[in-house]
Design a protein around this motif. Structure first.
Motif, PDB file in Angstrom:
ATOM      1  N   GLY A   8       0.775  -1.231   0.000  1.00 63.25           N
ATOM      2  CA  GLY A   8       0.000   0.000   0.000  1.00 63.25           C
ATOM      3  C   GLY A   8       0.803   1.277   0.000  1.00 63.25           C
ATOM      4  O   GLY A   8       0.230   2.372  -0.079  1.00 63.25           O
ATOM      5  N   GLY A   9       2.123   1.172   0.084  1.00 63.01           N
ATOM      6  CA  GLY A   9       2.930   2.378   0.050  1.00 63.01           C
ATOM      7  C   GLY A   9       2.938   2.994  -1.343  1.00 63.01           C
ATOM      8  O   GLY A   9       2.428   2.416  -2.303  1.00 63.01           O
ATOM      9  N   GLY A  10       3.523   4.184  -1.425  1.00 59.11           N
ATOM     10  CA  GLY A  10       3.609   4.842  -2.718  1.00 59.11           C
ATOM     11  C   GLY A  10       3.930   6.308  -2.584  1.00 59.11           C
ATOM     12  O   GLY A  10       4.353   6.769  -1.519  1.00 59.11           O
ATOM     13  N   LEU A  11       3.730   7.029  -3.675  1.00 61.14           N
ATOM     14  CA  LEU A  11       3.988   8.461  -3.739  1.00 61.14           C
ATOM     15  C   LEU A  11       2.656   9.203  -3.718  1.00 61.14           C
ATOM     16  O   LEU A  11       1.739   8.875  -4.487  1.00 61.14           O
ATOM     17  N   VAL A  12       2.562  10.203  -2.848  1.00 59.15           N
ATOM     18  CA  VAL A  12       1.324  10.973  -2.732  1.00 59.15           C
ATOM     19  C   VAL A  12       1.682  12.423  -2.451  1.00 59.15           C
ATOM     20  O   VAL A  12       2.739  12.714  -1.865  1.00 59.15           O
ATOM     21  N   GLN A  13       0.835  13.333  -2.874  1.00 58.14           N
ATOM     22  CA  GLN A  13       1.047  14.744  -2.588  1.00 58.14           C
ATOM     23  C   GLN A  13       0.636  15.075  -1.162  1.00 58.14           C
ATOM     24  O   GLN A  13      -0.210  14.396  -0.564  1.00 58.14           O
ATOM     25  N   LYS A  87       1.851  14.607   5.315  1.00 58.40           N
ATOM     26  CA  LYS A  87       2.809  15.705   5.276  1.00 58.40           C
ATOM     27  C   LYS A  87       4.149  15.186   4.748  1.00 58.40           C
ATOM     28  O   LYS A  87       4.441  14.002   4.869  1.00 58.40           O
ATOM     29  N   PRO A  88       4.963  16.064   4.192  1.00 55.95           N
ATOM     30  CA  PRO A  88       6.287  15.607   3.722  1.00 55.95           C
ATOM     31  C   PRO A  88       7.094  14.913   4.818  1.00 55.95           C
ATOM     32  O   PRO A  88       7.842  13.974   4.525  1.00 55.95           O
ATOM     33  N   GLU A  89       6.928  15.337   6.054  1.00 50.41           N
ATOM     34  CA  GLU A  89       7.668  14.709   7.155  1.00 50.41           C
ATOM     35  C   GLU A  89       7.178  13.305   7.496  1.00 50.41           C
ATOM     36  O   GLU A  89       7.780  12.616   8.316  1.00 50.41           O
ATOM     37  N   ASP A  90       6.093  12.873   6.857  1.00 51.05           N
ATOM     38  CA  ASP A  90       5.642  11.482   7.025  1.00 51.05           C
ATOM     39  C   ASP A  90       6.398  10.538   6.086  1.00 51.05           C
ATOM     40  O   ASP A  90       6.222   9.318   6.170  1.00 51.05           O
ATOM     41  N   THR A  91       7.218  11.080   5.202  1.00 54.11           N
ATOM     42  CA  THR A  91       7.991  10.265   4.286  1.00 54.11           C
ATOM     43  C   THR A  91       8.928   9.345   5.050  1.00 54.11           C
ATOM     44  O   THR A  91       9.711   9.793   5.896  1.00 54.11           O
ATOM     45  N   GLY A 110       8.916  -3.866   5.163  1.00 51.32           N
ATOM     46  CA  GLY A 110       8.713  -2.435   4.998  1.00 51.32           C
ATOM     47  C   GLY A 110       8.129  -2.047   3.654  1.00 51.32           C
ATOM     48  O   GLY A 110       8.267  -2.769   2.663  1.00 51.32           O
ATOM     49  N   THR A 111       7.458  -0.894   3.639  1.00 53.17           N
ATOM     50  CA  THR A 111       6.910  -0.343   2.404  1.00 53.17           C
ATOM     51  C   THR A 111       7.184   1.167   2.412  1.00 53.17           C
ATOM     52  O   THR A 111       7.011   1.842   3.438  1.00 53.17           O
ATOM     53  N   GLN A 112       7.618   1.689   1.275  1.00 56.07           N
ATOM     54  CA  GLN A 112       8.028   3.083   1.176  1.00 56.07           C
ATOM     55  C   GLN A 112       6.807   3.986   1.012  1.00 56.07           C
ATOM     56  O   GLN A 112       5.945   3.732   0.162  1.00 56.07           O
ATOM     57  N   VAL A 113       6.772   5.041   1.801  1.00 57.73           N
ATOM     58  CA  VAL A 113       5.775   6.098   1.658  1.00 57.73           C
ATOM     59  C   VAL A 113       6.524   7.397   1.406  1.00 57.73           C
ATOM     60  O   VAL A 113       7.389   7.786   2.198  1.00 57.73           O
ATOM     61  N   THR A 114       6.196   8.052   0.303  1.00 58.72           N
ATOM     62  CA  THR A 114       6.831   9.317  -0.044  1.00 58.72           C
ATOM     63  C   THR A 114       5.754  10.372  -0.229  1.00 58.72           C
ATOM     64  O   THR A 114       4.829  10.174  -1.025  1.00 58.72           O
ATOM     65  N   VAL A 115       5.876  11.470   0.510  1.00 64.77           N
ATOM     66  CA  VAL A 115       4.910  12.560   0.434  1.00 64.77           C
ATOM     67  C   VAL A 115       5.611  13.766  -0.156  1.00 64.77           C
ATOM     68  O   VAL A 115       6.563  14.288   0.428  1.00 64.77           O
ATOM     69  N   SER A 116       5.124  14.216  -1.303  1.00 63.13           N
ATOM     70  CA  SER A 116       5.740  15.361  -1.965  1.00 63.13           C
ATOM     71  C   SER A 116       5.055  16.650  -1.546  1.00 63.13           C
ATOM     72  O   SER A 116       3.852  16.679  -1.276  1.00 63.13           O
ATOM     73  N   SER A 117       5.835  17.713  -1.512  1.00 67.95           N
ATOM     74  CA  SER A 117       5.283  19.011  -1.089  1.00 67.95           C
ATOM     75  C   SER A 117       4.732  19.791  -2.259  1.00 67.95           C
ATOM     76  O   SER A 117       4.903  19.430  -3.411  1.00 67.95           O
TER      77      SER A 117
END
Length: 117
Positions: A8-13, A87-91, A110-117
């Protein structure tokens, strides 16, 4: 021994949502306290949320309280982490963990979560 697989991880704004899932092997899932931890680059792994065995009692880190929700479906051997208002700090890499009573802690990969600003 318990094996854990996260997804379920991924890239999100920033401001968006993601739902992480963690499915466990074994037939005694309900007897395990389940938790989510995360580790950002250059930082130590930190506690995010937990749901206690045999109950719906939950615990959250202050940094995610009111934004994240942990839940479990014992019939599916799965624990979820609903993450809102990201938030970006949740990355971070998010890890699922399982513990029976006061025994050893089992970890997922583990699964990567990336939050872009």
């Amino acid at each position: 021994q318990v094996q854990l697989v996260e997804s379920g991880g991924g890239l999100v704004q920033a401001g968006g949502s993601l739902r992480l899932s963690c499915t466990a092997s074994g037939r005694t899932f309900s007897s395990y306290t389940m938790g989510w931890f995360r580790q950002a680059p250059g930082k130590e792994r930190e506690f995010v949320a937990a749901i206690v065995a045999w109950t719906t009692s939950t615990r959250y880190a202050d940094s995610v309280k009111d934004r994240f929700t942990i839940s479990r479906d014992n019939a599916k051997n799965t624990v979820y982490l609903q993450m809102n208002s990201l938030k970006p700090e949740d990355t971070a890499v998010y890890y699922c963990a399982a513990r029976y009573d006061r025994g050893a802690i089992y970890w997922g990969h583990g699964t990567q979560v990336t939050v872009s600003s």
